[in-house]
Write a protein that holds these residues in place. Structure first.
Motif, short mmCIF file in Angstrom:
data_model
loop_
_atom_site.label_atom_id
_atom_site.label_comp_id
_atom_site.label_asym_id
_atom_site.label_seq_id
_atom_site.Cartn_x
_atom_site.Cartn_y
_atom_site.Cartn_z
N SER A 1 0.83 -1.20 0.00
CA SER A 1 0.00 0.00 0.00
C SER A 1 0.87 1.26 0.00
CB SER A 1 -0.91 -0.04 1.23
OG SER A 1 -1.99 0.82 1.04
N ASP B 1 -5.34 -7.94 1.82
CA ASP B 1 -5.98 -7.55 3.08
C ASP B 1 -7.12 -6.59 2.75
OD1 ASP B 1 -6.72 -6.43 5.51
OD2 ASP B 1 -4.68 -6.57 6.31
N ALA B 2 -8.34 -7.04 2.96
CA ALA B 2 -9.50 -6.27 2.50
C ALA B 2 -9.96 -5.22 3.51
CB ALA B 2 -10.64 -7.21 2.14
N ARG B 3 -9.13 -4.91 4.48
CA ARG B 3 -9.56 -3.91 5.47
C ARG B 3 -9.69 -2.53 4.83
NH1 ARG B 3 -5.73 -4.45 10.50
NH2 ARG B 3 -4.42 -5.40 8.90
N ARG B 4 -10.47 -1.69 5.50
CA ARG B 4 -10.87 -0.41 4.91
C ARG B 4 -9.69 0.48 4.57
NH1 ARG B 4 -14.32 3.78 7.73
NH2 ARG B 4 -14.59 5.34 6.11
N ARG B 5 -8.67 0.48 5.42
CA ARG B 5 -7.55 1.42 5.21
C ARG B 5 -6.89 1.20 3.84
NH1 ARG B 5 -4.09 -1.13 10.13
NH2 ARG B 5 -6.17 -1.01 11.01
N LYS C 1 -8.38 -0.11 1.20
CA LYS C 1 -9.32 0.35 0.16
C LYS C 1 -9.28 1.86 0.02
CE LYS C 1 -12.52 -3.52 0.45
NZ LYS C 1 -13.75 -3.99 1.09
#
Lengths: 135, 110
Positions: free
Chosen positions: A13, A61-65, A67
């Motif tokens: 990311s 890792d599909a966590r919001r941060r 995305k």
């Protein structure tokens, strides 16, 4: 203080954001090169690669941060593309594209001395160079 | 404006043939005087402050300049000794800048 090992999605990311945000800066640094400047060549692959890394981070890792980071990258690329293609477009110069002979004029040079185009061209070929000014 | 500094070789080739570069902007002469001095330009910058020349060439970028003023669309026109236009490059986007090598190749064939 112990260094925290960053997880793979976090690294992806961060790298994605860095590349996407960095693309336009690399472009800015290379503006002196006419071809780079006209094509935006260095910015596009960097930004798209950044987007891919951001996408890989979300896949891992599909966590919001993650995305949110990906959304920021998409938005940034869209803004750059909008500026590059839309905000920078110039009106069509139909007359200048069509005329076969130069239109004569007399204008003052930087010292206020009048220069007549036809008096110059009879002596030798002239490159008439219109530019946007020093501002 | 960066393009002005890259044209030394083009100017030299034109001078060999009795010609030269004439730059045109809507700036006042005193503003251009500073540019010529700073960049050591070997050619003059003409002042089309009244916009009549960019108007006649159809090269007006309406409200494209500072404070919504009209400025020139970047363009290069190569003119022969009979006033005919031999070659031209007109910008479609602000970042368009023809490579000086392109015009240099044309000038060398004159």
């Amino acid at each position: 203080m112990r260094a925290k090992v960053l997880s793979r999605p976090v690294l992806l990311s961060i790298a994605g954001l860095a590349l996407t945000l960095g693309g336009p800066f690399v472009y800015g640094a290379l503006l002196f090169d006419a071809r780079m400047r006209a094509s935006g060549a260095p910015a596009w692959p960097l930004m798209v690669l950044g987007l891919l890394l951001g996408g890989l981070a979300v896949r891992a890792d599909a966590r919001r941060r993650f995305k949110v980071a990906l959304a920021a990258e998409v938005l940034f690329l869209a803004l750059f593309a909008y500026g590059f293609f839309q905000l920078s477009s110039l009106p069509p110069a139909a007359e200048a594209a069509r005329i076969e002979s130069a239109i004569d004029f007399t204008l003052p040079d930087q010292d206020g001395k009048p220069v007549t185009l036809s008096e110059r061209w009879v002596k030798g070929p002239q490159l008439l160079l219109f530019y946007r000014g020093s501002w | 404006m960066a393009e002005l500094g890259e044209l030394g070789e083009v100017q030299a080739e034109l001078e060999k043939r009795g010609g030269g570069i004439l730059a045109v902007s809507v700036d006042a002469p005193q503003e251009s005087r500073a540019v010529v001095a700073r960049k050591h330009l070997p050619f003059p910058i003409l002042s089309d402050a009244g916009r009549s020349v960019i108007q006649s060439y159809g090269l007006v970028h309406a409200r494209g300049g500072p404070g919504g003023s009209d400025i020139a669309i970047p363009a290069k026109l190569l003119i022969d000794t009979r006033g005919r236009i031999l070659w031209r490059a007109i910008a479609h986007r602000i970042q368009d800048r023809p490579d000086p090598a392109d015009v240099l190749a044309v000038v060398r064939k004159l």
